[in-house]
Design an enzyme around this catalytic site. Sequence first.
Site, mmCIF file in Angstrom:
data_model
loop_
_atom_site.group_PDB
_atom_site.id
_atom_site.type_symbol
_atom_site.label_atom_id
_atom_site.label_comp_id
_atom_site.label_asym_id
_atom_site.label_seq_id
_atom_site.Cartn_x
_atom_site.Cartn_y
_atom_site.Cartn_z
ATOM 1 N N SER A 158 -81.391 -80.517 -19.726
ATOM 2 C CA SER A 158 -80.744 -79.983 -18.528
ATOM 3 C C SER A 158 -79.334 -79.527 -18.892
ATOM 4 O O SER A 158 -79.182 -78.618 -19.688
ATOM 5 C CB SER A 158 -80.731 -81.030 -17.406
ATOM 6 O OG SER A 158 -80.222 -80.476 -16.214
ATOM 7 N N HIS A 185 -84.004 -77.406 -17.113
ATOM 8 C CA HIS A 185 -83.656 -77.198 -15.710
ATOM 9 C C HIS A 185 -82.869 -75.900 -15.576
ATOM 10 O O HIS A 185 -81.726 -75.803 -16.030
ATOM 11 C CB HIS A 185 -82.818 -78.366 -15.191
ATOM 12 C CG HIS A 185 -83.562 -79.657 -15.149
ATOM 13 N ND1 HIS A 185 -82.920 -80.871 -15.098
ATOM 14 C CD2 HIS A 185 -84.900 -79.932 -15.151
ATOM 15 C CE1 HIS A 185 -83.831 -81.836 -15.057
ATOM 16 N NE2 HIS A 185 -85.034 -81.289 -15.102
ATOM 17 N N ASP A 278 -84.411 -87.339 -14.822
ATOM 18 C CA ASP A 278 -85.691 -86.680 -15.054
ATOM 19 C C ASP A 278 -86.088 -86.853 -16.513
ATOM 20 O O ASP A 278 -85.286 -86.650 -17.417
ATOM 21 C CB ASP A 278 -85.567 -85.186 -14.718
ATOM 22 C CG ASP A 278 -86.902 -84.471 -14.760
ATOM 23 O OD1 ASP A 278 -87.940 -85.124 -14.580
ATOM 24 O OD2 ASP A 278 -86.896 -83.239 -14.948
#
Length: 346
Positions: A158, A185, A278
């Site tokens: 991310s 992401h 995540d």
Amino acid sequence: MATLRVAAALGRALARKCVRETLDGRADTELVAVSPIVGTVRSRVEGGGVDLCLIDAGLDDVESLLSAARRRNVQVAVLVREGDGAAAARAFALPRGQVREISRDTGVRDVLAGLLPEQDGPQAFRRPAPVRPSSADRFPARPAWSSTRPDVIVIGSSTGGPGALAAVLGDLPPWFDVPILIVQHMPPRFTALMARNLSRVTHLDVGEAGHGTTFGPGQVWIAPGGSHMVVDAPGRLAVNQDPPEQSCRPSVDVLFRSAAEVYGRRAIGVVLTGMGCDGASGSEALHRAGASVVVQDAASSVVWGMPGAVVAKGVADDVVPLHGIVDAVVTRTGGRRRVQVGAHAG
């Protein structure tokens, strides 16, 4: 005193003039190239005579110049208009610190001044130390595959991820061909551009996945922004619009769980820098299935949220700096000795 060798690919004549005036008369710098033509500057970078390169993000073929700079270990500063910094960093797969926002052409003076050594300061410019041996030198030949050779590598990232992904893919040895699946992401539209940029730093084929995409050796597939990506069957992907998980779509957890279900112990999970958690439950699923999980350490991460969450669950097999990710993965694909877990407090 070492001389800082500067090159600049700038489209605006005033910006080029500012570079010349800033460097004029300095004994500790040398302007080796300044041009609105990327190819002219790239040839100087490829020749090995540049330490710092300023690049106008609006020029054509900027990606080729960035690739040359990476290969030559050249420090870069990509110049964009105010407000465009974050988007440019994602698009060019660069650390945010390598993208500089300016409000006018003369802003290049401030950027350059911040990158130059203090003329009267105690620290003279020192060129970057020689880089560590390339993966081709560290792993010169394909190892004899062990019985646990993985069929797939799944990676989640991310915040800071595009730059980390570029570092990892660019460091893979030339013989490495295990398929790689990535969730970064990122909103729609940017993942296709990121795939194109990453393809410039690796020998593998990189693309944005779609529903029904098949994958095999030598390929890297990135989840499209705004959609989950799952392993639907061995060698086949699916994308969907299921609800976000951990407020993320695409979700690392979703990809990792599907890889655990389809490949079990014949997968390797890698969690790179990123905010949030995540990837933690997906890594736990991989761990339960007998797969290995490698995570980036705190010191080299832009944000140690995602990797830290995996460590907190106790399912990280290796915790290594960014520059050690490839070594850990290749060690596990080749059945060599286990990589030592590094310090991960942070």
